[in-house]
Scaffold this active site. Structure first.
Site, PDB file in Angstrom:
ATOM      1  N   GLY A  24      24.445  -3.229  -8.101  1.00  0.00           N
ATOM      2  CA  GLY A  24      23.963  -2.035  -7.409  1.00  0.00           C
ATOM      3  C   GLY A  24      23.547  -2.321  -5.987  1.00  0.00           C
ATOM      4  O   GLY A  24      23.785  -1.524  -5.073  1.00  0.00           O
ATOM      5  N   GLU A  25      22.938  -3.480  -5.775  1.00  0.00           N
ATOM      6  CA  GLU A  25      22.536  -3.891  -4.435  1.00  0.00           C
ATOM      7  C   GLU A  25      23.749  -4.016  -3.521  1.00  0.00           C
ATOM      8  O   GLU A  25      23.723  -3.579  -2.365  1.00  0.00           O
ATOM      9  CB  GLU A  25      21.804  -5.228  -4.521  1.00  0.00           C
ATOM     10  CG  GLU A  25      21.379  -5.800  -3.183  1.00  0.00           C
ATOM     11  CD  GLU A  25      20.655  -7.126  -3.311  1.00  0.00           C
ATOM     12  OE1 GLU A  25      20.513  -7.824  -2.286  1.00  0.00           O
ATOM     13  OE2 GLU A  25      20.216  -7.476  -4.428  1.00  0.00           O
ATOM     14  N   ARG A  26      24.813  -4.588  -4.046  1.00  0.00           N
ATOM     15  CA  ARG A  26      26.019  -4.773  -3.230  1.00  0.00           C
ATOM     16  C   ARG A  26      26.668  -3.443  -2.895  1.00  0.00           C
ATOM     17  O   ARG A  26      27.175  -3.251  -1.788  1.00  0.00           O
ATOM     18  CB  ARG A  26      26.990  -5.702  -3.965  1.00  0.00           C
ATOM     19  CG  ARG A  26      26.523  -7.140  -3.966  1.00  0.00           C
ATOM     20  CD  ARG A  26      27.236  -8.017  -4.984  1.00  0.00           C
ATOM     21  NE  ARG A  26      26.698  -9.382  -4.938  1.00  0.00           N
ATOM     22  CZ  ARG A  26      26.918 -10.306  -5.849  1.00  0.00           C
ATOM     23  NH1 ARG A  26      27.679 -10.033  -6.912  1.00  0.00           N
ATOM     24  NH2 ARG A  26      26.385 -11.516  -5.727  1.00  0.00           N
TER      25      ARG A  26
END
Length: 396
Positions: free
Chosen positions: A258-260
């Protein structure tokens, strides 16, 4: 039959049409966030480069409901879909402050999701509710002085001692580390268990033994605080465990996807804004008797940049659609992160070139974009790690 003038289709390059993943509600949200960023954040961008942005930004964004757009209403969120979080990531580019955008993303899309996904009800009430309100600030502790992209190399230890854990180790490059109230900390609880030997903890930053050692100086993202942290005999209760003991590696690998995705969306939006700023400059700046944008060499630079930006945007959007619809497309997420970060850096560099000497000066802002953008090829997984993930996904 001969075609009439009215039946001939003509391109309308100025036409704006939302992508299929976005609804009218998303566009209304987009306008609201954009207005906030332009009016309340952008005027302070230069100042915050020198001082870092104040904690009051979190409180203000919490008041406006921007810190919980895709978070459950029961914890104070807006209950929106994943694409509303992408809208925030994109529109924060209008703050002209990469460090601010990153600090907010750590709160909303890096530290908060694992608490929501793996935390107990007590942990969610203690940390998620105030984080969405902007009254508590979160950070995420993965990277160490000797373990960056190699998460498996983490050495920070958490040793069971009765009904407590004793934590020793260090973390570095921790965004929000100097202002955070709690850290989602990746530790090793069983050094002999391989990937099954990691555990996440929620450690309040005022716990005895937590030391904020140094505020790190960076090439870019100056508006965010980045910390070197030490943990010396830090005692936390068993209730501080986030998720399952021994499952921390898998929990954090999930978080990174999700961060990416959010990072990819944000850097494409930031590069697009830099592109548009430079396009306006090329239409106004004259050399040899005409606007520089009318020279073929400059015109082709914009054509190349626009094509790369559009390819990155479409890859991000389609991958986000799959992610939001329950798939776990790690290969494509890695591709989106890799491609968008590279494109953003290429665009920022080309924009400096088009500005010439002015692009090297701080007053035109493009040099700041270039400095800020460069982190995207390192943070949340380097280009080299993304290539490795992609390559291995093909059985190589």
């Amino acid at each position: 039959m001969a075609a009439t003038a009215e039946s001939v289709l003509k391109p309308d390059h100025g036409a704006a049409r939302k992508h299929f993943i976005f609804t009218d509600e998303h566009e209304a949200l987009r306008e609201s966030i954009r207005s906030f960023a332009i009016k309340e954040l952008a005027p302070h961008a230069a100042e915050w480069e020198e001082t870092t942005f104040p904690d009051s930004v979190f409180a203000r964004m919490g008041e406006l409901g921007f810190l919980g757009l895709d978070k459950p209403e029961e914890y104070g969120g807006q209950g929106g879909d994943y694409f509303s979080a992408m809208v925030l990531a994109e529109e924060m580019s209008n703050a002209n402050c990469g460090g601010l955008s990153m600090g907010v993303a750590v709160q909303t899309d890096m530290a908060m999701p694992p608490i929501l996904a793996f935390g107990t009800e007590e942990q969610k009430q203690e940390w998620v509710v105030p984080a969405i309100a902007g009254t508590k600030i979160l950070c995420l502790g993965i990277t160490e002085p000797d373990a960056g992209s190699d998460v498996a190399g983490i050495k920070t230890r958490a040793v069971k001692d009765g009904d407590e854990y004793v934590i020793n180790g260090s973390k570095t490059y921790i965004t929000n580390g100097h202002r955070a109230d709690v850290i989602v900390l990746v530790t090793k609880t069983d050094p002999d268990a391989g990937y099954d030997g990691f555990t996440l903890f929620l450690v309040p930053m005022d716990t005895p033994g937590v030391i904020r050692e140094q505020k790190l100086k960076k090439m870019g993202m100056h508006a965010s605080d980045t910390a070197l942290l030490a943990f010396q005999d830090v005692r936390v209760p068993e209730s501080a465990v986030l998720g399952e003991v021994g499952r921390g590696f898998y929990h954090i690998m999930w978080e990174l996807q999700g961060e990416r995705m959010i990072g990819a969306a944000g850097c494409v939006a930031g590069a697009q804004k830099c592109f548009e700023h430079t396009l306006q400059y090329a239409k106004e700046r004259e050399a040899f008797g005409k606007a520089i944008g009318h020279f073929q060499v400059i015109r082709h630079k914009f054509a190349e940049m626009a094509t790369k930006l559009e390819s990155a945007r479409q890859l991000v959007y389609v991958t986000a659609w799959r992610f939001a619809n329950g798939e776990y497309p790690v290969r494509e997420i890695s591709m989106a992160k890799l491609h968008s970060a590279r494109v953003a850096c290429e665009v920022a560099d080309e924009c400096i070139q088009i500005h010439g000497g002015a692009g090297y000066m701080r007053e035109y802002n493009v040099e700041r974009v270039w400095r800020d953008m460069r982190l995207n090829r390192i943070g949340a997984g380097t280009d080299e790690i993304m290539l490795e993930v992609i390559g291995r996904s093909y059985g190589l």
